[in-house]
Scaffold this motif. Sequence first.
Motif, PDB file in Angstrom:
ATOM      1  N   LEU A   6       0.825  -1.211   0.000  1.00  0.00           N
ATOM      2  CA  LEU A   6       0.000   0.000   0.000  1.00  0.00           C
ATOM      3  C   LEU A   6       0.864   1.269   0.000  1.00  0.00           C
ATOM      4  O   LEU A   6       0.522   2.266  -0.628  1.00  0.00           O
ATOM      5  N   LEU A   7       2.001   1.213   0.724  1.00  0.00           N
ATOM      6  CA  LEU A   7       2.829   2.413   0.859  1.00  0.00           C
ATOM      7  C   LEU A   7       4.094   2.351   0.006  1.00  0.00           C
ATOM      8  O   LEU A   7       5.032   3.112   0.236  1.00  0.00           O
ATOM      9  N   LYS A   8       4.108   1.476  -0.967  1.00  0.00           N
ATOM     10  CA  LYS A   8       5.273   1.378  -1.856  1.00  0.00           C
ATOM     11  C   LYS A   8       5.450   2.718  -2.572  1.00  0.00           C
ATOM     12  O   LYS A   8       4.472   3.322  -3.024  1.00  0.00           O
ATOM     13  N   GLY A   9       6.704   3.185  -2.627  1.00  0.00           N
ATOM     14  CA  GLY A   9       6.962   4.464  -3.282  1.00  0.00           C
ATOM     15  C   GLY A   9       6.872   5.637  -2.318  1.00  0.00           C
ATOM     16  O   GLY A   9       7.243   6.758  -2.660  1.00  0.00           O
ATOM     17  N   LYS A  10       6.409   5.386  -1.085  1.00  0.00           N
ATOM     18  CA  LYS A  10       6.351   6.461  -0.084  1.00  0.00           C
ATOM     19  C   LYS A  10       7.694   6.545   0.642  1.00  0.00           C
ATOM     20  O   LYS A  10       8.353   5.517   0.879  1.00  0.00           O
ATOM     21  N   ARG A  11       8.054   7.749   0.997  1.00  0.00           N
ATOM     22  CA  ARG A  11       9.293   7.982   1.762  1.00  0.00           C
ATOM     23  C   ARG A  11       8.887   8.843   2.955  1.00  0.00           C
ATOM     24  O   ARG A  11       8.463   9.987   2.778  1.00  0.00           O
ATOM     25  N   ILE A  12       9.011   8.285   4.145  1.00  0.00           N
ATOM     26  CA  ILE A  12       8.379   8.919   5.309  1.00  0.00           C
ATOM     27  C   ILE A  12       9.373   9.088   6.452  1.00  0.00           C
ATOM     28  O   ILE A  12      10.079   8.139   6.810  1.00  0.00           O
ATOM     29  N   LEU A  32       4.380  -2.307   4.901  1.00  0.00           N
ATOM     30  CA  LEU A  32       3.519  -1.992   3.752  1.00  0.00           C
ATOM     31  C   LEU A  32       4.303  -1.382   2.589  1.00  0.00           C
ATOM     32  O   LEU A  32       3.724  -0.816   1.662  1.00  0.00           O
ATOM     33  N   GLY A  33       5.650  -1.471   2.681  1.00  0.00           N
ATOM     34  CA  GLY A  33       6.466  -1.150   1.517  1.00  0.00           C
ATOM     35  C   GLY A  33       7.093   0.228   1.472  1.00  0.00           C
ATOM     36  O   GLY A  33       7.745   0.579   0.487  1.00  0.00           O
ATOM     37  N   ALA A  34       6.921   1.028   2.531  1.00  0.00           N
ATOM     38  CA  ALA A  34       7.498   2.381   2.512  1.00  0.00           C
ATOM     39  C   ALA A  34       8.989   2.361   2.817  1.00  0.00           C
ATOM     40  O   ALA A  34       9.489   1.445   3.470  1.00  0.00           O
ATOM     41  N   GLU A  35       9.688   3.396   2.344  1.00  0.00           N
ATOM     42  CA  GLU A  35      11.038   3.676   2.833  1.00  0.00           C
ATOM     43  C   GLU A  35      10.852   4.605   4.028  1.00  0.00           C
ATOM     44  O   GLU A  35      10.144   5.614   3.929  1.00  0.00           O
ATOM     45  N   THR A  85       7.703  11.942   1.110  1.00  0.00           N
ATOM     46  CA  THR A  85       6.286  12.058   0.747  1.00  0.00           C
ATOM     47  C   THR A  85       5.431  12.252   1.994  1.00  0.00           C
ATOM     48  O   THR A  85       4.278  12.667   1.903  1.00  0.00           O
ATOM     49  N   GLY A  86       6.012  11.910   3.159  1.00  0.00           N
ATOM     50  CA  GLY A  86       5.233  12.020   4.389  1.00  0.00           C
ATOM     51  C   GLY A  86       6.104  12.289   5.602  1.00  0.00           C
ATOM     52  O   GLY A  86       7.309  11.999   5.603  1.00  0.00           O
ATOM     53  N   LEU A  87       5.498  12.865   6.612  1.00  0.00           N
ATOM     54  CA  LEU A  87       6.181  13.171   7.876  1.00  0.00           C
ATOM     55  C   LEU A  87       5.261  12.783   9.019  1.00  0.00           C
ATOM     56  O   LEU A  87       4.072  13.140   9.001  1.00  0.00           O
ATOM     57  N   VAL A  88       5.812  12.071   9.997  1.00  0.00           N
ATOM     58  CA  VAL A  88       5.043  11.801  11.217  1.00  0.00           C
ATOM     59  C   VAL A  88       5.742  12.514  12.372  1.00  0.00           C
ATOM     60  O   VAL A  88       6.869  12.167  12.750  1.00  0.00           O
ATOM     61  N   ASN A  89       5.091  13.527  12.907  1.00  0.00           N
ATOM     62  CA  ASN A  89       5.613  14.249  14.066  1.00  0.00           C
ATOM     63  C   ASN A  89       5.228  13.477  15.321  1.00  0.00           C
ATOM     64  O   ASN A  89       4.119  13.591  15.831  1.00  0.00           O
ATOM     65  N   HIS A 134       6.122  19.447  -4.666  1.00  0.00           N
ATOM     66  CA  HIS A 134       5.749  18.084  -4.270  1.00  0.00           C
ATOM     67  C   HIS A 134       4.548  18.136  -3.346  1.00  0.00           C
ATOM     68  O   HIS A 134       4.443  19.027  -2.509  1.00  0.00           O
ATOM     69  N   LYS A 135       3.695  17.144  -3.466  1.00  0.00           N
ATOM     70  CA  LYS A 135       2.636  16.982  -2.478  1.00  0.00           C
ATOM     71  C   LYS A 135       3.230  16.359  -1.222  1.00  0.00           C
ATOM     72  O   LYS A 135       4.296  15.742  -1.284  1.00  0.00           O
ATOM     73  N   GLY A 136       2.524  16.450  -0.128  1.00  0.00           N
ATOM     74  CA  GLY A 136       3.019  15.801   1.089  1.00  0.00           C
ATOM     75  C   GLY A 136       1.927  15.631   2.116  1.00  0.00           C
ATOM     76  O   GLY A 136       0.875  16.272   2.034  1.00  0.00           O
ATOM     77  N   SER A 137       2.189  14.736   3.049  1.00  0.00           N
ATOM     78  CA  SER A 137       1.208  14.471   4.104  1.00  0.00           C
ATOM     79  C   SER A 137       1.908  14.482   5.464  1.00  0.00           C
ATOM     80  O   SER A 137       2.929  13.821   5.644  1.00  0.00           O
ATOM     81  N   VAL A 138       1.360  15.237   6.378  1.00  0.00           N
ATOM     82  CA  VAL A 138       1.919  15.331   7.737  1.00  0.00           C
ATOM     83  C   VAL A 138       0.908  14.767   8.725  1.00  0.00           C
ATOM     84  O   VAL A 138      -0.277  15.100   8.660  1.00  0.00           O
ATOM     85  N   ILE A 139       1.396  13.909   9.599  1.00  0.00           N
ATOM     86  CA  ILE A 139       0.560  13.429  10.704  1.00  0.00           C
ATOM     87  C   ILE A 139       1.276  13.805  12.002  1.00  0.00           C
ATOM     88  O   ILE A 139       2.452  13.475  12.172  1.00  0.00           O
TER      89      ILE A 139
END
Length: 289
Positions: A6-12, A32-35, A85-89, A134-139
């Motif tokens: 599901l998260l292949k290609g995501k870099r978080i 789920l395949g993320a880096e 592609t994503g950040l988790v604070n 770039h798009k991005g998602s922060v949680i």
Amino acid sequence: MFKQDLLKGKRILITGGGTGIGKEIAARYVELGAEVWICGRRGGVLEQTARELGGNVKTHVIDIRDAAAVDAMVQRIWDESGPLTGLVNNAAGNFISPTKDLSPNGFNAIANIVFHGTFYVTQAVGKRWIAGAHKGSVISILVTWVHTGSPYVVPSAMSKAGLHVMTKSLAVEWGKYGIRLNAIAPGPFPTEGAQKRLRPGGDFGDSTQLNPMRRVGRMEELQNLATFLMADGCEWLTGETIAIDGAGYLASGAAGYFVPLDKLTDADWERMRSMIKAANEKDRGARTV
Ligand code: HXC
């Protein structure tokens, strides 16, 4: 619950990803395949976690209270891996204390990590997303006391409430760039770090009595929510702080946490302070930054 890769290609990037909730989220993302990049103050802990998780995990030793170091870390990620592609604070600091007994340093130790540090990371990542289109998602990992406030953890409550407002504010300001920001407000999900500083000598058992579901959270529930928010498919969802607490805060508000501490004596507090400080000391010994 989710399809493979599901998260292949995501870099978080997950701050504080070496232990606790951050490590659990990292594990699910990797599965789920993320880096995944994890950062924290203890190099040994990060390395150990990276080994345990296997897969595609990179580490960076940092104290997010240092804005220049944060910028350098994010630049390193862009240089070595490419844009996130994503950040988790997730990185945080907290300990229970009567507010009247906090020193300025005690207040700052928490506010500088949670409030200032989280802003530094969010801004360092966000400005690169904007510059590179770039798009991005922060949680951001918050807590339900952003809604209720909470006694005995006032620096944390104030700081996390600030991040709740950051989430809403930047969802609006950065929506036009395709950047979304959401937050998770967990009720009690027992972890070692929280146990040592929020329930020294005890456990989370008492909080279950006030919870409509009569239990604490299960880590996979939090992992699933963090995955849902990070995956593609719901990009219009932004600016929200989602509680995952069995309706605990709706039922009992701040009383679900630390109101019972009202009955502690000065001697009780002294004993707990020593336990918390011993835990802090031990962690400090393992820090490599
Ligand atoms: C009063 C205390 C104290 C205590 C520390 N201090 N512990 N004051 N009661 N129990 C004071 C110290 O005396 C000092 O002030 C100041 O705080 C800084 O202490 P240090 O130990 O030097 O700080 P530092 O090494 O920077 O460590 C930061 C920390 C530490 C926040 C104190 O706990 C930490 O690094 N925590 C990270 C992990 C963590 O907290 N995990 C739990 C997160 S749970 P003086 O004036 O003496 O110099 C969470 C919410 C979960 O965030 C919600 C669950 C329901």
